[in-house]
Design an enzyme around this catalytic site. Sequence first.
Site, short mmCIF file in Angstrom:
data_model
loop_
_atom_site.label_atom_id
_atom_site.label_comp_id
_atom_site.label_asym_id
_atom_site.label_seq_id
_atom_site.Cartn_x
_atom_site.Cartn_y
_atom_site.Cartn_z
N SER A 171 12.43 -60.10 25.18
CA SER A 171 13.06 -61.42 25.11
C SER A 171 14.16 -61.57 26.16
CB SER A 171 13.59 -61.65 23.68
OG SER A 171 14.04 -62.96 23.51
N ASP A 426 4.57 -68.63 21.66
CA ASP A 426 5.98 -68.24 21.64
C ASP A 426 6.85 -69.47 21.45
OD1 ASP A 426 8.53 -67.12 22.13
OD2 ASP A 426 7.67 -65.65 23.51
N HIS A 454 6.82 -63.93 19.01
CA HIS A 454 7.88 -63.44 19.89
C HIS A 454 8.39 -62.04 19.54
CE1 HIS A 454 11.00 -64.09 22.90
NE2 HIS A 454 11.89 -63.63 22.05
#
Length: 477
Positions: A171, A426, A454
């Site tokens: 991320s 996502d 995610h």
Amino acid sequence: MAAPQVARLISRRTHALPGQLHVTELFFEVPENYARPEAGTLRLFGRKVTKHDRPIVPLSDSNAAEKEKLPYLVYLEGGPGFGNRAPQNHALTQVALNRGYQMLFLDYRGTGLSTPIHADSVLARGGPQQQAEYLRLFRANNIVRDLEAVRLCLTEGLDADKQAWSIFGQSFGGFVSLTYLSKCPRSLREVYLTGGLAPIKRTAEEVYAATYKKVIERNAAYYQKYPEDIPTVRRLAEYIQASKDGAISLPSGGKLTVQLFLTLGIAFGVHGGLDVVHSLVLQLATDLDHFNHFTPASLAAIESQIPFNTHPIYGILHEAIYSTKQMGAPAPNWAAHRVGKTLQPFSWLANPATLLESNAASEPLYFSGEMIYPFHFDGTAGPELARMREAAELLAANEVWDDDLYDEEQLRRNEVPVYAVSYVDDMFVDFEMARETARLVKGIKVHETNGWYHDAVRSKSDEVFSTLFKLRDDCID
């Protein structure tokens, strides 16, 4: 980027942990401001992990020393604003050790045990302008400088071919990885990314215009799975709105308003998130059935889903991660709020008082996603953010940033192997924008999937790691 400085190792303590882990706890000292190293220092905390072997014949000193020369794999956590879990609780640890790496989990500046950011430390800097200048030092450009300083410290004396290290960015950690790849590519042996192909050519406003669409899709999926929650969520919102001043006190000092309640949709972006929100909605509704008020346990459960009071960097710098000098973009200026209030499902951002005017109990109330709003800083999300509100306002209005986060020309001529997993569904990193970035990075290999969300690096770790290392190890078909 200026010539790197070497971190000063302050202390190291080594312990054996279950699972045959040899964990060394490290504290480093680095400049607070690399442009003005005389201005003060910060501490960084990291954990280095190797295998804890008990061979039949004890290792010689030379063989034991070889363990210190294994190639590093550095894990870069998501966020911004979150420190690392303990190595024994991270699925990547054993995978990496079994593949011949030694692991390093380094808490970013301002997070975990690395001189953490909190209201007292920020307010001690002076007025709001001084506070904002201090907070600007905690963006990805300085995180990369910290990583370089630590790398030079830990690899000092090694052969040149062992001084580069591998990084694994999840991320926001992927955003940091792309900054690292832009600034110091010779320091990197290889890069792994999961859900971290940053929208480097896009403004915060463009990012939120895209991600709100995915949030709407996830709300529809939630109410399709739990249709009984349509009237229940409205009932809970009506109860909160009818409370004194439209808010209920939270254990840490924040205020549960209807707006804060509807930010619980951030969970929709991860595996099991629909079920997490449903369970919390069910818990709150059951409280009303039994007691006609929310219990302390339920209010604490809400806070656990919105941890910005204890991780303030997430709130303060969240939109700033999309701001770059090179882009010449306008100030973030609360982009998520500006975009969201123009969308009918999130009209409660423009005027929360109108949220419950509709008498149609069958009309669902939509939750927001990974967005930060001005009301997070009015005391709603907790006193820590409220105390830093003026500095947050200055950062939101900031149009001039001191450093480019990315070098597009460097990425176009990249020679470092990059392996990425990108998620079609996502909710946090828009898939099409991720594709746009992937097309920019020369030589990248990307696995795209609509089967994971995610947080798959945690929820589907075995499959994710298998996929990434297959990208690395397998030949071209």
